[in-house]
Design a protein around this motif. Sequence first.
Motif, mmCIF file in Angstrom:
data_model
loop_
_atom_site.group_PDB
_atom_site.id
_atom_site.type_symbol
_atom_site.label_atom_id
_atom_site.label_comp_id
_atom_site.label_asym_id
_atom_site.label_seq_id
_atom_site.Cartn_x
_atom_site.Cartn_y
_atom_site.Cartn_z
ATOM 1 N N VAL A 58 -37.749 -38.530 -58.537
ATOM 2 C CA VAL A 58 -38.278 -39.529 -57.600
ATOM 3 C C VAL A 58 -38.870 -40.702 -58.372
ATOM 4 N N LEU A 59 -39.657 -40.410 -59.392
ATOM 5 C CA LEU A 59 -40.238 -41.454 -60.229
ATOM 6 C C LEU A 59 -39.144 -42.298 -60.879
ATOM 7 N N PHE A 91 -37.445 -44.729 -58.478
ATOM 8 C CA PHE A 91 -38.226 -45.938 -58.235
ATOM 9 C C PHE A 91 -38.255 -46.859 -59.459
ATOM 10 N N ILE A 135 -34.896 -48.706 -59.204
ATOM 11 C CA ILE A 135 -34.949 -49.727 -58.146
ATOM 12 C C ILE A 135 -35.800 -50.907 -58.604
ATOM 13 N N GLY A 136 -36.923 -50.619 -59.242
ATOM 14 C CA GLY A 136 -37.774 -51.685 -59.766
ATOM 15 C C GLY A 136 -37.072 -52.536 -60.806
#
Length: 135
Positions: free
Chosen positions: A6-7, A10, A13-14
Amino acid sequence: MKRNRVLYFFIIIGLIGIGLAARKWKIFLPDLINVYLGDAIWAAMIYFGIAFIFNRKSLSFIGVLSLTFCYCIEVSQFYHAPWIDAIRNTRIGALILGFAFLWSDILAYTLGIGFSFLGEYFFFKGKPKEVDAVA
């Protein structure tokens, strides 16, 4: 090491957002940074994408596979057939495949993956081998 997917999702995506923003607002950045920034961010995204996929592999495995992938994409830019150039002429194709081989891209990939590797190393340094992971 088991990475938290999950980290890493993100982070990817960032990095995509930062990379697109860097291209859009490149007039605000010095030329020396513009030469390398987009490609370094792209390589960092590849690094974290491979770390996401192979979430139990070592840092060195992720680093070597990321560099190999990025270098292969760059070398593939010597190949110009109508079908692959048609893909390159789309926005997503241009972002992923690029157009022409540049040594500066090789340097940018190396820097992006190197900083990603070091960031991951120092983030997890001294932490237990098993990191809270999802999936």
